[in-house]
Structures are given as C-alpha cells and as structure tokens.
Design an enzyme around this catalytic site. Sequence first.
Site, PDB file in Angstrom:
ATOM      1  N   ASN A   9      25.526  41.435  52.244  1.00 27.86           N
ATOM      2  CA  ASN A   9      26.239  41.749  53.481  1.00 27.86           C
ATOM      3  C   ASN A   9      26.614  43.226  53.408  1.00 27.86           C
ATOM      4  OD1 ASN A   9      27.943  42.037  55.636  1.00 27.86           O
ATOM      5  ND2 ASN A   9      29.553  40.688  54.845  1.00 27.86           N
ATOM      6  N   HIS A  95      33.069  35.679  59.025  1.00 33.14           N
ATOM      7  CA  HIS A  95      33.488  36.401  57.822  1.00 33.14           C
ATOM      8  C   HIS A  95      34.995  36.672  57.903  1.00 33.14           C
ATOM      9  CE1 HIS A  95      33.919  39.566  54.839  1.00 33.14           C
ATOM     10  NE2 HIS A  95      32.804  39.102  54.314  1.00 33.14           N
ATOM     11  N   SER A 209      33.287  39.972  45.135  1.00 39.59           N
ATOM     12  CA  SER A 209      33.094  40.773  43.919  1.00 39.59           C
ATOM     13  C   SER A 209      32.028  40.191  42.984  1.00 39.59           C
ATOM     14  CB  SER A 209      34.415  40.978  43.174  1.00 39.59           C
ATOM     15  OG  SER A 209      35.334  41.680  44.001  1.00 39.59           O
TER      16      SER A 209
HETATM   17  P1  13P Z   1      32.314  42.184  47.884  1.00 37.04           P
HETATM   18  O1  13P Z   1      31.076  41.708  47.167  1.00 37.04           O
HETATM   19  O2  13P Z   1      32.319  43.659  48.156  1.00 37.04           O
HETATM   20  O3  13P Z   1      33.559  41.685  47.244  1.00 37.04           O
HETATM   21  O4  13P Z   1      32.258  41.511  49.345  1.00 37.04           O
HETATM   22  C1  13P Z   1      32.041  40.163  49.453  1.00 37.04           C
HETATM   23  C2  13P Z   1      31.828  39.842  50.885  1.00 37.04           C
HETATM   24  O5  13P Z   1      32.723  39.933  51.688  1.00 37.04           O
HETATM   25  C3  13P Z   1      30.475  39.451  51.292  1.00 37.04           C
HETATM   26  O6  13P Z   1      30.467  38.965  52.601  1.00 37.04           O
END
Ligand code: 13P
Length: 245
Positions: A9, A95, A209
Amino acid sequence: MRKPLLAGNWKMNKTIDESVALVSELAEKVKGVDDREILVCPTYPALKPVADAIAGTNIMLGAQNIFWEEKGAYTGEVSGPMLKAAGCKYVIIGHSERRQYFGETDETVNKRVKAALKYRLLPIICVGETLEEREKDVTKKVVETQLKGGINGLTTDELLLTTIAYEPVWAIGTGKTASPEQAEEVHAFIRGLLPAEVKDTVRILYGGSMNPGNVKELMAKEDIDGGLIGGASLKAEDFAAIVKY
Ligand code: 13P
C-alpha cells in the site's frame, strides 16, 4: 491451501515517474516468484502507468479506494469502471487512515465493498483497533463490528472473492509490530467469525510495520495469509525481501 498475498500500500507516496521506477525495480527482483501473489497499490494518477510497466510480469495492480457510484457529480471520487479500465484487480477499502481522517464508517465501507464486487474488483477490507481500544480490552469487539459491518449482505460467492486485512492502528507506521502471537489471536478470531462455507478460503492479511525482519515469523502463523505493507513497500529491495520471505 490459501496462496499468500503480499500487497504494497503505497499510500500518498511517489509521483508517476517514481512509481514506474519503483515497480520496474521490483519486477526485476521478484521475477519468477509464482507461489504467492504480489500486489502494488499506487496513487490514482500512477495506476495506468504502473499497469503498463507491469504488463506481462507477476505483479498485480490495486487501488487504495473506490466510490460506489459509477459516474456523476462526485468531485474527487473514482469509480469501479475507472479503476477496472486503469488495470486494477484489487482495491483496498476501509483503511484506518480513511476511517480516521476521511470519515469512513462501516456503512460506507460496506457500500464500497459492494461496488467493488459489482465491477469485478477484489476488495481488501481493512479492520483494526486503536491503541486505546486495545488497552481497554475491546479489540475483538471492535474488529467484529468492523468486519460484520464491512461484509454485511455479501453472498457466499462474494465473500469468496474478498480478502480481509487486520491492521492494528497502533502498529501502522510506528515500527511497533504486533507479535506473531498477538496477530494470530485476532486472525483466528476473524476467521472464526466468517461463515463456515468460506472461512478456510478467505485470506486474512496482517498489516502494521511488516518488514523483511519480521515477515517470516508472522507468516508462519496458521491464520496469517499475507501482508499489507506500507513503509517497507516503498523500497524495492525491502518489498522484494518480504515477498520472498
Ligand atoms: P506500515 O507498513 O507503514 O506500518 O503501514 C501498514 C499499512 O497501513 C498498510 O496498509
């Protein structure tokens, strides 16, 4: 057997040229990988250029949102037929950033999910609790409400085309990943909420993360079928390493 899905994403990052450069570098690095699905979700302006750049590769395209009407006076929105024409196969819906900053509710998520299915786009429905909700011990209640709201009214066939993403809000962009045990507990709970006819087929992705260092132990869990990756999907090397966990 559920085929793993690793989805990037990109959120509001990368110009058209940067997007094409990133996906071209990624395509080189993941060439030949066919036992898992690879998806990138760029910004709207970059969708078609990225679609052209990944033609003939093993990378698929997705969008980050969809509006439920087909066309008309809805300034700023993008419809299913438009995403389809740009080459999208998937679309991320609900999201937490949409819920937090743009007033997305379980009801609007549900309308977008139905629109995606109507136009033959595969929805990835995001659910997840905030830190405050986790500390109040209402994680399961929150996730259940979001999930049931999101899939409300879907037929069995439609559910089979749906992917769920569990993204604890406190783990997004914070570098603080849910432990594999914490994630698995919620993934198993989500699977248990799905109707018997679909629960073994629907994929449940983890997001928050995820990185090359933690993907393997997360993916080792029975109910974690892939990842929705933000930050680490913006570097071809990191995302390729995640794909090849
Ligand atoms: P991160 O991998 O930057 O934590 O983001 C996760 C996310 O929101 C994917 O949609």
